[in-house]
Design an enzyme around this catalytic site. Structure first.
Site, mmCIF file in Angstrom:
data_model
loop_
_atom_site.group_PDB
_atom_site.id
_atom_site.type_symbol
_atom_site.label_atom_id
_atom_site.label_comp_id
_atom_site.label_asym_id
_atom_site.label_seq_id
_atom_site.Cartn_x
_atom_site.Cartn_y
_atom_site.Cartn_z
ATOM 1 N N GLU A 245 26.647 42.487 42.442
ATOM 2 C CA GLU A 245 27.640 42.995 41.495
ATOM 3 C C GLU A 245 27.660 42.213 40.189
ATOM 4 O O GLU A 245 28.469 42.498 39.311
ATOM 5 C CB GLU A 245 29.041 42.974 42.140
ATOM 6 C CG GLU A 245 29.182 43.924 43.321
ATOM 7 C CD GLU A 245 28.835 45.362 42.941
ATOM 8 O OE1 GLU A 245 29.286 45.822 41.869
ATOM 9 O OE2 GLU A 245 28.110 46.023 43.713
ATOM 10 N N GLU B 176 28.313 36.404 39.853
ATOM 11 C CA GLU B 176 28.792 37.502 40.696
ATOM 12 C C GLU B 176 29.739 38.404 39.920
ATOM 13 O O GLU B 176 30.220 39.392 40.447
ATOM 14 C CB GLU B 176 29.479 36.944 41.940
ATOM 15 C CG GLU B 176 28.555 36.145 42.845
ATOM 16 C CD GLU B 176 29.237 35.675 44.108
ATOM 17 O OE1 GLU B 176 29.269 36.434 45.093
ATOM 18 O OE2 GLU B 176 29.752 34.541 44.103
ATOM 19 N N GLY C 191 33.027 36.636 41.853
ATOM 20 C CA GLY C 191 32.927 38.072 42.104
ATOM 21 C C GLY C 191 34.020 38.859 41.404
ATOM 22 O O GLY C 191 35.207 38.547 41.517
ATOM 23 N N SER D 10 41.423 32.386 40.603
ATOM 24 C CA SER D 10 41.126 33.776 40.956
ATOM 25 C C SER D 10 42.259 34.703 40.530
ATOM 26 O O SER D 10 43.441 34.389 40.693
ATOM 27 C CB SER D 10 40.913 33.893 42.462
ATOM 28 O OG SER D 10 39.807 33.129 42.865
ATOM 29 N N LYS E 282 48.895 28.436 22.667
ATOM 30 C CA LYS E 282 48.089 29.636 22.889
ATOM 31 C C LYS E 282 46.722 29.211 23.401
ATOM 32 O O LYS E 282 46.214 28.150 23.034
ATOM 33 C CB LYS E 282 47.955 30.451 21.601
ATOM 34 C CG LYS E 282 49.239 31.173 21.227
ATOM 35 C CD LYS E 282 49.016 32.133 20.084
ATOM 36 C CE LYS E 282 50.296 32.928 19.793
ATOM 37 N NZ LYS E 282 50.098 33.895 18.688
ATOM 38 N N SER F 125 53.163 31.029 40.824
ATOM 39 C CA SER F 125 53.411 32.125 41.754
ATOM 40 C C SER F 125 54.875 32.561 41.798
ATOM 41 O O SER F 125 55.179 33.641 42.306
ATOM 42 C CB SER F 125 52.958 31.721 43.165
ATOM 43 O OG SER F 125 53.684 30.584 43.620
#
Length: 343
Positions: free
Chosen positions: A204, A220, A237, A279, A303, A319
């Site tokens: 990919e 990836e 990926g 990620s 920034k 999170s």
């Protein structure tokens, strides 16, 4: 009689006699004055940037000139070309300026893929308008207005004409296979890509023209046009890097050495050495980033573009709040050396 580059190649013409692509197996960067003068005497080249169509019967003389200049691969190709019936073209570039012919454009793309120059190392301005869409098939490149007729002829001969893609740029490996690389799906690396020795491009992974890697890398994700990835860096990926053709403007979005763009992450500003983007996090140049000190305390807001090129940074998303945060990257990226022994 200095020149920037010269090459002998084969060309494909359409039914109107126009060159639609050219293959240069042994291009020469910065040829000696004596070689340029010898080629000029043989081909009739005078000055400037020229693409000169030649007959095969002068190729023995060209082979001799290349051999004297120590250009063994060019001499070998010229010797073989002396017996071909395919159209031949010699391109001499006196200076590195905007390409004015299809043959010039293809030579410059191959200079990059042969690793003779790095991305942004040659002028490619206007190449999109110069080239046009071609059907890249198992029987070679075919001009689109001629495709339907060629398909009919193939079927009537009991053959199948397979069209791999319709594009301005073919896949790189039909022209150049650089040493020490592994490419799982060759259709995903365009001609004009620079694939550094030791690079692995997984199924990919994608590398556009005038872009690529400078050394050992795992790809990836997507390396868009104009993007340069440094040695030892990993493009995870599904990750994406904003290129000069996709909103990045004229800013060269690059990744330094030993950095990581996590799976499904994105980058829109130049990233320094030993940096990580976690990620799923897309950081554009205008993203507002909360800067943290070693103890996790807020220092200031900035920034992302203000952090361009700075080393040892870790970008993550809180999170709980969703805020992009940046702190010192304490874990270096280390690629598996066994995966990059592409002999």
């Amino acid at each position: 009689m200095a020149s920037f580059s010269l090459a002998l190649g084969t060309a494909t013409k359409n039914r109107d006699g126009k060159i639609i692509e050219a293959f240069f197996p042994a291009p020469i960067l910065n040829p000696s004055d004596s070689l340029t003068k010898a080629v000029a005497e043989i081909t009739g080249y005078e000055s400037g940037n020229q693409a000169i169509e030649i007959a095969s019967d002068i190729c023995i003389a060209l082979a001799s000139a290349f051999e004297v200049a120590g250009e063994a691969q060019a001499a070998l190709f010229a010797t073989k070309a002396a017996h071909t019936e395919q159209p031949l073209v010699v391109v001499v570039l006196e200076e590195d300026s905007q390409p004015s012919s299809v043959a010039e454009g293809f030579l410059k793309l191959q200079l990059i893929s042969h690793r003779l120059v790095k991305p942004h190392g040659v002028v490619l301005d206007g190449i999109f308008g110069l080239l046009h869409n071609i059907a890249w098939t198992n029987q070679g490149p075919i001009d689109l207005p001629e495709l339907a007729e060629r398909q009919m002829e193939a079927r009537l001969n009991g053959e199948t004409l397979t069209v791999d893609c319709v594009d301005k740029f073919p896949k790189m490996v039909d022209y150049v296979v650089p040493t020490g690389v592994r490419i799982a799906d060759t259709s995903r690396v365009r001609l004009g890509a620079h694939v550094g020795e030791g690079t692995t491009v997984m199924h990919e992974g994608f590398i556009n023209f005038n872009a690529g890697t400078t050394g050992v890398s795992m790809v990836e994700g997507r390396i868009s046009a104009g993007v340069v990835v440094g040695n030892g860096s990993d493009i995870g990926g599904g990750a994406s890097i904003m290129g000069t053709l996709s909103g990045g403007g004229k800013v060269v979005v690059s990744i330094g050495e030993n950095s990581l763009l996590g799976a499904n992450a994105g980058l829109g500003f130049p990233l320094g050495d030993r940096c990580t983007i976690e990620s799923g996090l897309y950081v554009t140049a205008g993203s507002k980033v909360r800067m943290l000190d070693a103890d996790g305390n807020e220092v200031e807001f900035a920034k992302a573009r203000d952090l361009a090129g700075q080393p040892d940074l870790l970008f993550r998303r809180n999170s709980m709040t969703g805020q992009i945060e940046c702190l010192t990257n304490k874990s270096a990226v280390e690629l598996n050396s066994e995966l990059h022994k592409n002999n």
